[in-house]
Design a protein around this motif. Structure first.
Motif, PDB file in Angstrom:
ATOM      1  N   ALA A  34       0.847  -1.205   0.000  1.00 13.42           N
ATOM      2  CA  ALA A  34       0.000   0.000   0.000  1.00 13.42           C
ATOM      3  C   ALA A  34       0.875   1.244   0.000  1.00 13.42           C
ATOM      4  O   ALA A  34       0.616   2.215  -0.718  1.00 13.42           O
ATOM      5  N   ASP A  35       1.924   1.211   0.816  1.00 19.68           N
ATOM      6  CA  ASP A  35       2.855   2.336   0.913  1.00 19.68           C
ATOM      7  C   ASP A  35       3.450   2.668  -0.462  1.00 19.68           C
ATOM      8  O   ASP A  35       3.605   3.833  -0.821  1.00 19.68           O
ATOM      9  N   ARG A  36       3.771   1.620  -1.230  1.00 23.63           N
ATOM     10  CA  ARG A  36       4.320   1.860  -2.569  1.00 23.63           C
ATOM     11  C   ARG A  36       3.272   2.424  -3.527  1.00 23.63           C
ATOM     12  O   ARG A  36       3.541   3.349  -4.293  1.00 23.63           O
ATOM     13  N   LEU A  37       2.083   1.807  -3.519  1.00 22.12           N
ATOM     14  CA  LEU A  37       1.059   2.198  -4.506  1.00 22.12           C
ATOM     15  C   LEU A  37       0.561   3.615  -4.266  1.00 22.12           C
ATOM     16  O   LEU A  37       0.142   4.309  -5.184  1.00 22.12           O
ATOM     17  N   LEU A  38       0.619   4.002  -2.999  1.00 19.86           N
ATOM     18  CA  LEU A  38       0.207   5.350  -2.605  1.00 19.86           C
ATOM     19  C   LEU A  38       1.007   6.408  -3.351  1.00 19.86           C
ATOM     20  O   LEU A  38       0.537   7.521  -3.581  1.00 19.86           O
ATOM     21  N   LYS A  39       2.221   6.061  -3.732  1.00 25.66           N
ATOM     22  CA  LYS A  39       3.105   7.028  -4.390  1.00 25.66           C
ATOM     23  C   LYS A  39       2.947   7.025  -5.906  1.00 25.66           C
ATOM     24  O   LYS A  39       3.680   7.724  -6.601  1.00 25.66           O
ATOM     25  N   LYS A  40       2.022   6.215  -6.426  1.00 24.05           N
ATOM     26  CA  LYS A  40       1.831   6.125  -7.873  1.00 24.05           C
ATOM     27  C   LYS A  40       0.485   6.723  -8.273  1.00 24.05           C
ATOM     28  O   LYS A  40      -0.412   6.864  -7.442  1.00 24.05           O
ATOM     29  N   LYS A  41       0.357   7.031  -9.575  1.00 22.68           N
ATOM     30  CA  LYS A  41      -0.962   7.373 -10.120  1.00 22.68           C
ATOM     31  C   LYS A  41      -1.575   6.090 -10.645  1.00 22.68           C
ATOM     32  O   LYS A  41      -1.056   5.499 -11.602  1.00 22.68           O
ATOM     33  N   ASN A  42      -2.646   5.651 -10.038  1.00 23.60           N
ATOM     34  CA  ASN A  42      -3.199   4.355 -10.385  1.00 23.60           C
ATOM     35  C   ASN A  42      -4.499   4.478 -11.176  1.00 23.60           C
ATOM     36  O   ASN A  42      -5.307   5.367 -10.917  1.00 23.60           O
ATOM     37  N   PHE A  43      -4.685   3.558 -12.100  1.00 21.43           N
ATOM     38  CA  PHE A  43      -5.974   3.474 -12.777  1.00 21.43           C
ATOM     39  C   PHE A  43      -7.000   2.833 -11.854  1.00 21.43           C
ATOM     40  O   PHE A  43      -8.086   3.339 -11.656  1.00 21.43           O
ATOM     41  N   TYR A  44      -6.629   1.724 -11.247  1.00 23.23           N
ATOM     42  CA  TYR A  44      -7.567   1.025 -10.366  1.00 23.23           C
ATOM     43  C   TYR A  44      -7.538   1.610  -8.962  1.00 23.23           C
ATOM     44  O   TYR A  44      -6.535   2.181  -8.522  1.00 23.23           O
ATOM     45  N   THR A  45      -8.646   1.447  -8.266  1.00 20.27           N
ATOM     46  CA  THR A  45      -8.725   1.735  -6.841  1.00 20.27           C
ATOM     47  C   THR A  45      -8.206   0.499  -6.105  1.00 20.27           C
ATOM     48  O   THR A  45      -8.535  -0.622  -6.484  1.00 20.27           O
ATOM     49  N   TYR A  46      -7.363   0.712  -5.114  1.00 19.01           N
ATOM     50  CA  TYR A  46      -6.788  -0.415  -4.356  1.00 19.01           C
ATOM     51  C   TYR A  46      -7.368  -0.438  -2.957  1.00 19.01           C
ATOM     52  O   TYR A  46      -7.431   0.594  -2.291  1.00 19.01           O
ATOM     53  N   ARG A  47      -7.789  -1.616  -2.536  1.00 19.08           N
ATOM     54  CA  ARG A  47      -8.350  -1.784  -1.192  1.00 19.08           C
ATOM     55  C   ARG A  47      -7.510  -2.820  -0.440  1.00 19.08           C
ATOM     56  O   ARG A  47      -7.204  -3.884  -0.973  1.00 19.08           O
ATOM     57  N   PHE A  48      -7.153  -2.480   0.779  1.00 21.66           N
ATOM     58  CA  PHE A  48      -6.357  -3.365   1.634  1.00 21.66           C
ATOM     59  C   PHE A  48      -7.176  -3.689   2.867  1.00 21.66           C
ATOM     60  O   PHE A  48      -7.711  -2.776   3.502  1.00 21.66           O
ATOM     61  N   LEU A  49      -7.276  -4.965   3.161  1.00 23.86           N
ATOM     62  CA  LEU A  49      -8.091  -5.401   4.298  1.00 23.86           C
ATOM     63  C   LEU A  49      -7.294  -6.353   5.173  1.00 23.86           C
ATOM     64  O   LEU A  49      -6.735  -7.329   4.693  1.00 23.86           O
ATOM     65  N   LEU A  50      -7.282  -6.072   6.472  1.00 18.67           N
ATOM     66  CA  LEU A  50      -6.718  -7.018   7.448  1.00 18.67           C
ATOM     67  C   LEU A  50      -7.870  -7.433   8.348  1.00 18.67           C
ATOM     68  O   LEU A  50      -8.526  -6.577   8.954  1.00 18.67           O
ATOM     69  N   HIS A  51      -8.143  -8.700   8.405  1.00 21.15           N
ATOM     70  CA  HIS A  51      -9.261  -9.159   9.239  1.00 21.15           C
ATOM     71  C   HIS A  51      -9.005 -10.581   9.688  1.00 21.15           C
ATOM     72  O   HIS A  51      -8.208 -11.305   9.070  1.00 21.15           O
ATOM     73  N   PRO A  52      -9.704 -11.016  10.747  1.00 17.01           N
ATOM     74  CA  PRO A  52      -9.545 -12.415  11.155  1.00 17.01           C
ATOM     75  C   PRO A  52     -10.066 -13.345  10.061  1.00 17.01           C
ATOM     76  O   PRO A  52     -10.942 -12.972   9.286  1.00 17.01           O
ATOM     77  N   GLU A  53      -9.519 -14.535  10.003  1.00 13.08           N
ATOM     78  CA  GLU A  53      -9.952 -15.536   9.032  1.00 13.08           C
ATOM     79  C   GLU A  53     -11.416 -15.905   9.280  1.00 13.08           C
ATOM     80  O   GLU A  53     -11.898 -15.853  10.417  1.00 13.08           O
ATOM     81  N   THR A  54     -12.114 -16.266   8.268  1.00 12.62           N
ATOM     82  CA  THR A  54     -13.490 -16.773   8.290  1.00 12.62           C
ATOM     83  C   THR A  54     -14.473 -15.729   8.837  1.00 12.62           C
ATOM     84  O   THR A  54     -15.111 -15.028   8.040  1.00 12.62           O
ATOM     85  N   ILE A  55     -14.591 -15.567  10.150  1.00 13.80           N
ATOM     86  CA  ILE A  55     -15.597 -14.645  10.696  1.00 13.80           C
ATOM     87  C   ILE A  55     -15.319 -13.207  10.243  1.00 13.80           C
ATOM     88  O   ILE A  55     -16.244 -12.415  10.067  1.00 13.80           O
TER      89      ILE A  55
END
Lengths: 431, 431, 431
Positions: free
Chosen positions: B201-222
């Motif tokens: 995310a830190d790297r992509l933040l510094k670029k001009k991107n065509f796509y929107t990037y989503r980063f998710l950290l969450h517990p498995e399954t639930i």
């Protein structure tokens, strides 16, 4: 003298007359070529005026050459287009004047890696003057002044010429063969295509054909673009299979390239290339890279057009005077005509039928198509072909598909279909 | 000290801080983890209240641990969660009391086949108390009484925490990366995923991107179930490609698993895994067996989500204290970030264009894209790429398909498309 | 004596009774055969009157044989249909008279390449008289006169007989097995098919079936045509899978041929033929060449009907007296019944389900389908099967497809689906 020998001598005499003519994408050399070929097949010659917009392009002024020479300061003629039509930069603008060796060098074209060859170089859409020489000729030039005399005309009121010949068949659906007419002084990469198509037309003219056959001779790129601007819509409606031809004068394997859109044109090509005598050939995937299929298969047209050539498309002598008349094989040209005829007759056989008795098998015995006595012997291939044709003639399988599924030749399948048609069991649904 | 060295030291210090935290599917350990990672990327932390119905599931009470020890009858501490966060049965209910060895055995979890490992064991949805020990520890226990002191809380008014970060691009279409946040005290199977995504995310933040990037950290399954209950509909509309990440801390080949629905997410994965430096990796068929792709690719969502990991998913140290901090390679983590970036940049290049001049080729020469002199030399790959892109940009072929058909790299094809776009010949139809 | 031994003795006694009966496409021999088989399964016998138009065919007069002999001029009986039912040309018209050897030769049928065999020859649709003899018998005939006495009747008021038996299942969808009933005095190529189907019906009758099972015994060609004229429309609506059976009496690999239309009938065949004990068998592509699949798979019906046989369809003894009763193996017949039963039970298992909890996984733990404790051990195949079935039960995958994708047996997948169905997670959408 056999008939075949007679025909080969006749063919050789056409080659002698056609080879020295200075052809380009426009001009009298092309018209003269079409006139000679019209002795075999009475081509229509279509003229497209210079300046006409054809899609993103414009038909260039008509180019003709009166004279093109380089003399040394003693008046010795060193380079002369009358010696070889490749000596002039194709579409060179006129230029007359005395230039130093240094200045001249900028206007000379040669091939350091093939020192004895005069290269084929053109500049259709950018005004330049120039002459093409062998690297040996270039190296022999000594410092001093040279007299250049290039007398060409670029006529904005001229036109681009295309030869066309149509053999009507029972169907409006067309099979197209096209070769280009713009390469001067080269045998394999140009002259052969025009003549092989003409000889093919001569053969097909003597047959009763289902398909309509169209033969087109035109310059590469601007010629196909002009023709498509003129008749592209009709081709889109009626084209069943098209073939762009090149390099067929040498005894080498037949190679081909699939069309962009796929379908019957490719399937027949694939089928014929599996014949034992053609099996050395390669059927390549489509690419938009070589000749007029770039236009016929552009995404807006996407016509069922494949390409056919022999040997390596990047042959050593390519686009130079090494692609000489002497290397042409008349046998190779006749083989090519046979190959094209095989393609045509395969298309003619590959019809699609509808079974008029689709519920269970029709009783073949009472129609004389099946033995009335049942015994232990295996059925003949011809008898099995009847069952295959009846079973798969549901309107969704053409005879080539039936031939493949039954591992039978298209010829036997086609004969079975004809027997069934005669017995009133099948009807062709090809129009 | 080089910049790379500095960054590796910085990364190592994050690992030192994150490793000892006692994480689970809920609780303060997770929040603390997100807070540290937010020093790199300012995550939003979403809280989903305990008791919330999420599809067929209910978010469990929030679990926190105060203390967890086993002492012998002399008061010697034999097992302590402060020594290793795996020592407590994850989601153990509180228990304090003196028990006989026999009774204790029923509440101890160990791995006879790996005697030195503390196993990772959990009981989220059934109330149990327990401690996890190495088989060696268990074998050393002598008959007698033991004092167990498990001070945990299961708060029905707590919540489940998810960290989310979005980098908007020109398009609403999203590329998702997700890693799980619930595994305590293990390096490869958990901690690496969270940190690699954060560095990406830190790297992509510094670029001009065509796509929107989503980063998710969450517990498995639930965690994925809760998130899909919250934003599944939007993902269904906008998700272009998703990636579930696991086990990326060791220097082993990158492996992946196709999505259930196929499409561009898989095609790009396949393309990148063919790069020379990744070619040891294996692209597996979809299976609904491992991690959060079980939810993202459930039949009701069927999202374009693949999985990526390194090495053998059933590695020796799996789900035990043997998956230690010491085995983590910071180089491996950086390689992983590079790999992810390659995936992203491939998606960024893989646009789809419409040729605005579909009928025959546009005249490239007059636009400076093609030589104005015709000669015998072969075209460069860059020049051929222009013809490929123009021919196949009919709205039905993306650039990756064109790259494959032309046996050219996506990079060269993308550059050709950009040249054509700049010349007004093509227009992107990606939104 | 074991039960298996008892059943084999019983089977052998049926073979003894059925073998000598003179069968043809019509006549009392067929009815007698059906009567004997009805001791096992109470077949309905349908009678189709001679002269009835069935599609392009007409049901022929009913043929019965009173006597058929050739005597020499001393009155010695040289050939007698009572010695072997193949001795008469099947459907021979009556003839009584004294003929010279020369004249007789034209009415004798033999196999020069298999001199000891009496051939099977028929002339259903063209009036001929004739007798079939071994080539050895023919060679032994000396010049002179012979007394021929063929007493047959061709009754225009007779009928063609078909035996049918239906076991209704929960579904109207049908699985069909058919064998032909018209070949006299041959073991492998006929008698076995009828008896194997009858034994299969006997087994299925004792089960609760999802599918309806239909068993048909009819003469080849005219029998299937008559039946399709009678019930083809209903079969078109309801036929799930059909099987044409031949040559199953010898211990040889099971071979099969795909249906014309493809689909589940072929997929199950393919699946069963991959079982270890059947893997020597070959699954051939469809061809419209052999037996009644020529009618069932005619383009107007195009029913999901495959063919099954054992060994080489062009076996040495084919259509002659060498295909004797002695060569029949009762073990082979039982193996065949097992093979058919395997096909049926595979169809019974291969249902299609809809997941009622398609958004994320349903929580299996609370339904007792999943361990409530999470640990490092790998899941069992049975547990993984649950996840596969839930993930792919979107209405578009049948259980066989799920079995293939998960590399699990259909049995384990089917058991997982049943567990899920019992837990209210899945519902079958097969009707």
């Amino acid at each position: 003298m056999s008939n075949a020998q007679k025909k080969s001598i006749e063919l050789a005499s056409y080659l002698d007359r056609l080879f020295p003519i200075l052809r380009s994408i426009t001009g009298n050399g092309v018209r003269e070529t079409f006139l000679i070929l019209s002795e075999i097949i009475p081509y229509d010659v279509l003229e497209f005026p210079s300046g006409t917009k054809v899609f993103d392009w414009e038909i260039p002024p008509e180019w003709n050459v009166e004279k093109a020479q380089i003399k040394d300061d003693l008046g010795n003629v060193l380079v002369d287009v009358d010696d070889h039509p490749l000596h002039i930069l194709n579409y060179s603008i006129p230029f007359s004047g005395t230039v130093s060796l240094n200045e001249l060098q900028d206007h000379l074209y040669s091939l350091p890696e093939r020192p004895e060859a005069i290269p084929y170089v053109s500049s259709y859409y950018k005004e330049r003057w120039g002459m093409c020489v062998s690297e040996q000729q270039r190296q022999a030039l000594k410092p001093g002044n040279y007299r250049v005399d290039i007398q060409t005309s670029l006529d904005p009121n001229g036109s681009l010429s295309i030869a066309e010949y149509v053999i009507p068949g029972r169907s409006k659906k067309e099979i197209l063969f096209t070769a280009y007419s713009c390469h001067p002084g080269m045998g394999n990469d140009e002259m052969g295509g025009m003549i092989a198509l003409t000889l093919l037309a001569d053969r097909l003219l003597k047959k009763k054909n289902f398909y309509t056959y169209r033969f087109l001779l035109h310059p590469e790129t601007i010629g196909s673009i002009s023709y498509l601007a003129h008749r592209g819509k009709e081709l889109k409606q009626n084209l069943h299979a098209g073939h762009v031809i090149a390099n067929i004068c040498w005894e080498q394997p037949f190679n081909a390239k699939r069309s962009r859109c796929g379908g019957k044109v490719d399937q027949i090509l694939e089928y014929v290339l599996k014949h034992e005598r053609y099996e050395q050939g390669v059927l390549n995937d489509f690419s938009p890279l070589a000749s007029d299929e770039r236009q016929y298969c552009s995404p807006g047209f996407n016509l069922p057009v494949c390409s056919i050539w022999r040997g390596d498309p990047y042959f050593q002598e390519y686009h130079s005077s090494l692609d000489s008349k002497e290397k042409i094989s008349t046998d190779a040209i006749w083989e090519t005509v046979d190959f094209f005829e095989e393609i045509c007759s395969s298309h003619e056989m590959n019809l699609t039928y509808q079974n008029l008795f689709p519920d269970c098998e029709p009783q073949l015995g009472k129609r004389g198509l099946y033995p009335t006595i049942g015994a232990s012997s295996r059925r003949t291939q011809e008898l099995e072909a009847l069952l295959w044709v009846l079973n798969l003639s549901d309107g969704n399988h053409d005879l080539l598909q039936i031939a493949k599924k039954s591992a039978t030749s298209l010829k036997i399948i086609s004969e079975a279909a004809q027997k069934c048609e005669q017995a009133g069991l099948l009807v062709s649904i090809c129009k």
